[in-house]
Design an enzyme around this catalytic site. Structure first.
Site, mmCIF file in Angstrom:
data_model
loop_
_atom_site.group_PDB
_atom_site.id
_atom_site.type_symbol
_atom_site.label_atom_id
_atom_site.label_comp_id
_atom_site.label_asym_id
_atom_site.label_seq_id
_atom_site.Cartn_x
_atom_site.Cartn_y
_atom_site.Cartn_z
ATOM 1 N N ASP A 89 0.794 -1.225 0.000
ATOM 2 C CA ASP A 89 0.000 0.000 0.000
ATOM 3 C C ASP A 89 0.826 1.275 0.000
ATOM 4 O OD1 ASP A 89 0.785 -0.854 2.553
ATOM 5 O OD2 ASP A 89 -0.955 -0.004 3.561
ATOM 6 N N GLU A 145 -0.700 -2.265 5.408
ATOM 7 C CA GLU A 145 0.279 -2.019 6.473
ATOM 8 C C GLU A 145 0.040 -0.668 7.123
ATOM 9 O OE1 GLU A 145 3.506 -0.719 8.785
ATOM 10 O OE2 GLU A 145 3.132 0.201 6.812
ATOM 11 N N GLU A 146 -0.506 0.280 6.353
ATOM 12 C CA GLU A 146 -0.622 1.657 6.811
ATOM 13 C C GLU A 146 -1.929 1.960 7.549
ATOM 14 O OE1 GLU A 146 1.730 3.646 6.843
ATOM 15 O OE2 GLU A 146 3.110 3.202 5.199
#
Length: 399
Positions: A89, A145-146
């Site tokens: 991402d 992940e963010e």
């Protein structure tokens, strides 16, 4: 754990062969990085990125979709394996690099180096396939992940890594706090846990000209925020690293109206679970009591995030040896109150997260001008290679 069975001479030969093959793969990896950087996708919408990365890998490699927009692929035969992760991402950032391959999607950018990580993992996977590695390598293309819900957590809980007999997980992340040519490879806790919280203070609103007829939640909330800053400095063990930051405040809609409710949001970070839970409890008590002292009711809601990220000491030691064998400077100090959901992998498997230095022109992480040089693809790939070999040799998984 397993008995050491991969001899040092064999590992060194494999290191040399894989390193040479990675160099051959770099031109294609650089082109891939540029393409991914041009077309970033936000968390949870990374399907095109995933598919493009899979297209860059040999078609015969076994692959499995996971966590909605993620994938896991395998290089090598059956048996116990080492997994290496890269993130798919981008971030909600408008790029200001002026690169010829800058993002063409307004408001979306690879501002955290995930494009570099993906290109590096592709170079490593292609090299491992060409060399025919004796220990299977599992590549994790991780979404989200963010943001929450965490893609790493979903993958760890899916059972797919168990199916691949993963015995260790490896990650590498670019880090502008370190100089070029340096990789932080540090045992123990290296990233903090991360929890978000919401503080709600409820009072009794009314006309701002008659404060005696109201119970002002704004005053109560501001006193809570000020008092909360004393928790780390006065209630926590000074040897236990922790951070409490209030980052947003929200109350009212008109200057002459005292509202009924005021809220604040923020983050709690800690380098051990004891400090983490203590801060939760201390903040909850403080919110309730300070709000009450101002005639209001206060409550705390904690939204749990990543645990502490721990590096396995034995894998760290083995990896440092193979980093130095590639003439990479090893930093043994860097730890950060930043967080990474790779911690969900480290909670399940012996793991290692490394930080690859990019200082020398690039800006800070999550900056609109963050743009590591293409050379850092090679450096990240070599760090991942050292981690793969460090885990394979330390855990003795060949044969």
């Amino acid at each position: 754990m397993f008995q050491l069975s991969m001899g040092e001479a064999r590992v060194r030969d494999l290191l040399a062969a894989l390193s040479e093959q990675i160099d051959r793969e770099l031109p294609g990896a650089i082109e891939l990085r540029h393409e991914l950087h041009r077309l970033p996708e936000l968390s949870g919408a990374e399907a095109r990125t995933r598919d493009r990365v899979l297209d860059a890998l040999p078609a015969e490699l076994a692959r499995t979709s996971v966590a909605d927009t993620g994938a896991v692929l395998r290089i090598g035969g059956p048996g116990r394996s080492v997994a290496v992760r890269a993130e798919l991402d981008g971030l909600a950032v408008t790029e200001r690099t002026e690169l010829p391959w800058a993002s063409t999607r307004p408001g979306v950018m690879h501002a955290c180096g995930h494009d570099v990580h993906l290109a590096a993992l592709v170079a490593l996977c292609r090299a491992a396939h060409a060399v025919d590695v004796p220990v299977p390598l599992v590549g994790i293309l991780q979404p989200r992940e963010e943001t929450y819900p965490s893609g790493a957590r979903d993958i760890a809980e899916s059972g797919v890594l168990t199916e691949h007999q993963v015995r260790a997980t490896i990650g590498a992340h670019v880090q502008p706090l370190l100089p070029d040519g340096t990789v932080a490879c540090v045992p123990g806790a290296v990233n903090a846990s991360c929890d978000e919280f919401t503080i709600t203070v409820r009072g009794s609103g009314g006309h701002a000209a008659y404060p005696q007829l109201t119970r002002d939640p704004v005053l109560g909330l501001t006193q809570v925020v000020v008092a909360a800053q004393s928790l780390v400095s006065r209630r926590m063990d000074p040897m236990a690293t922790a951070v409490l930051s209030v980052t947003t405040l929200d109350a009212g809609a008109a200057p002459n109206v005292t509202p009924d409710i005021a809220t604040a949001r923020g983050t709690i970070r800690a380098m051990n679970e004891t400090a983490r839970q203590q801060l939760h409890a201390e903040l909850a008590e403080l919110v309730e009591r300070v709000a009450e002292a101002h005639g209001c009711a206060g409550e705390l809601a904690v939204h749990g995030g990543e645990p502490v990220l721990h590096n396995d000491p034995r894998i760290t030691e083995g990896t440092a040896r193979y980093l130095r064998a590639q003439d990479i400077t090893v930093d043994e100090v860097l730890r950060s109150a930043g967080s990474d959901d790779f911690a969900y992998f480290s909670a399940c498997y012996p793991s290692l997260m490394m930080f690859v230095g990019t200082h020398g022109g690039s800006e800070r992480l999550h900056s609109a001008t963050f743009a590591p040089d293409d050379e850092h693809i090679r450096q990240v790939a070599r760090a991942m290679l050292a981690g793969y070999l460090g885990a394979a040799s330390t855990l003795g998984m060949d044969g």
